[in-house]
Structure formats: structure tokens, C-alpha cells
Write an enzyme that holds these catalytic residues in place. Sequence first.
Site, PDB file in Angstrom:
ATOM      1  N   GLY A 119       0.813  -1.652  -0.006  1.00  0.00           N
ATOM      2  CA  GLY A 119       0.216   0.089   0.033  1.00  0.00           C
ATOM      3  C   GLY A 119       0.616   0.866  -0.467  1.00  0.00           C
ATOM      4  CB  CYS A 120       0.700   4.654   2.095  1.00  0.00           C
ATOM      5  SG  CYS A 120      -1.366   4.650   1.180  1.00  0.00           S
ATOM      6  CB  ALA A 121       4.433   1.479   3.437  1.00  0.00           C
TER       7      ALA A 121
END
Length: 378
Positions: free
Chosen positions: A137-139
Site C-alpha cells: 500500500g502506501c508504505a
Amino acid sequence: MAVLCCPSVSVPEHTITMEDTLHLAERLHGDHDQLPLALKLISNTGVRTRHLIQPLERTLRHPGVEERTKVYVREAKKRIPAVVERALKNAGVTAADIDAVVFVSCTAFTMPSLTAWMINELGLRHDTCQIPIAQLGCAAGGAAINRAHDFCTSHADSNVLIVSCEFCSLCYQPDDLEVGNLLSNGLFGDALAAAVVKSHSASGLRLEANGSRLVPDTEDWISYAVKDTGFHFRLDRRVPRTMEQLAPALRDVAATHGCDASALDFYVVHAGGPRILDDLSHFLSVPAELFSFSRATLAQHGNIASAVVLDVLRRLITSGTLRSGHRGIVAGFGPGITAEISIGTWLGDDGGPADDGSASGPDHERTPATTAERSPTA
């Protein structure tokens, strides 16, 4: 030594403002018993504008997972070449100089990865190592930087291309009325980003240490529910409070390289929302203005998932506020809950090409620098 060069960032040409989003939510969900809460949450995101790969009326339709995947592939192939070309130019290398490509995306699934298409179509060598990352995801923006750092450290004289392609609008679920999903409808935007990490360079951000941290027992706090209609975003109300647990992780990684995480010169941090940045400022005892570039990305593009940290870094580099020897942190946060963290030192700018964040051509919108980008206290 691995050095991260100035990223290139592109946003699509279709826009939706905060006012548009609120009016749309009222029109579509006027009888929802939790609409006032959803509107309040959306209003508090700090997002002013988001960019979409399709016109709004087409975005609101759900033609099925198969058709959405076709749109994803078509739009990715149309838009990736320009952002990659600018990233290569920023780094002063050619496609033939790339030894590995890290491709990150959490908004569609293809097999093979688009890394294969990039090798075949963008001039990369056929022995280029492929490193696709799909489930962070955003990581994943932070993870891409860290894996590129690791590759350059273990492969002498190598260059790694990072490409992020996030079309969050293709995950819109018109019939999902959970408050967390309604919030995501007003938070996420579409964007592409690319950057090169070089084993040797006299300019750029020298990557010196990296680390990954997982907050125990938070697997279901940020997640996808995979259904017949595709990915349904799930966001637990406890997520904004995770900075109290992640701030020590940033301190630990910084300490491994003799740094005090509360006394750095710059902070390139994933902007999942304003609460994340406020809490990180508090728990690290860092002035809020040091997160101004993260806030600018959030305001102008929304949460663009893995592309956030690359856009924040691009804003920082092109702001003219960095000085040789400045040390800072790059951190992406995502499902797990996972933090991917880098520590680096700015070596300076050699005066070569620097991406201004704009995208040229008929398929892209030009994004001129704004006051928020130029001023570290905006």
C-alpha cells in the site's frame, strides 16, 4: 553508497476539488445516517484537489473488475513512459544503464508485472532485475527506496529505477457505504512517480541506513476486502493514533546511524492525513513546519499512496531549501501497519536537470510550483 536522485511526478488531467467531493457525497448519499460524520471526516483531510485518470462521470461507474483492469493497463502504459524519461534525465542516465526496476502499485493486479512491459518497450536491458511490490500500500514508496538502496549496496556500480503507479480512483466502490470507504472516496487521488537510485553520484540524497517496522496486531487496521467487485478499502478508526507507536521506530532507525530523529534537517513523510503529521510532530518534538511539503502533497494531490514520498521528496529538492550536508528521514506508512524508513544526507545539486513536478504532453496536466512548494513554512 547509494544515492537517490530527484524524482519525477505526474498527475492526470481530470480534477476534483474538496467542494466537488462534498457536494457529490451529499447528492449520492443524502439519506445515509452517518453522512454528517463522513462529511466532517472528509473536510478534515486537508485535501483541496485530487487528480483522476478518467472524467468524474466515468469514475463513478463500476463496469467490473475486468474492465477496470483494462483501464489500469491502458492508462499506465500511456503515462509511464514520460515520467520514467524525466526521472532518467534527472539522474543523468539512460534506460540501458538501469540494472533493476522496482515497480510499486496497490490499485490493480496484473501478471506479469508491468516491469516486463517496461523492459520490452522502454529500452531497459533484457537482463534487468524485476522487483514488483504490490501489497504494501502506501508504505511501498518507502519500501521501493529501501529495496533500491539494498540492491545498489549489494551490486557494485548499479542503477535502480523506481516506478510508482497508483490509480486509486479505480478502486471506487459506489455501493460500499461504510464510513471508512466514504472517507477514502474523498481522500485518495491518482498519480505516477519515478526516480533513480545510483550506486555512485556526487549529487542527490545519499542513502545511509534503512529499516522496516511492523506495529504488532494491526493487520486489519488498513486493508482491502477483496470481493466480486474488486478491492474495498478498509480503514480502522485507530489508525491515526499509530504515530505514538511508530515515532519510536523512526528514532530507532535514526539512532542506528548516529542520528537524533528529533533534530534532523528535513522530514519526507507519507501524508496519509493531517492527524498523522500532527502526531508525528508531537511525538518527535519536531516543528510542524518541517512537514510542510507533506501537507502540500496532501492538499494538492490527496493521498496518492506509494507515490506520496516521491512527490514530497521532489517538492523538497526543487524548493531550494536543501543545503549540502543536510540530514533527514524518508518514511512511508501502510498496511500491516508497516513503516519503511530511510536515513539520508543531501550531497548537493550538480546543476543538472531537476524535475519540476510538471508533466508534458496531451495526456498529462502541467503542475506548476506553488507557494506551498517554494516555502518550507507553507
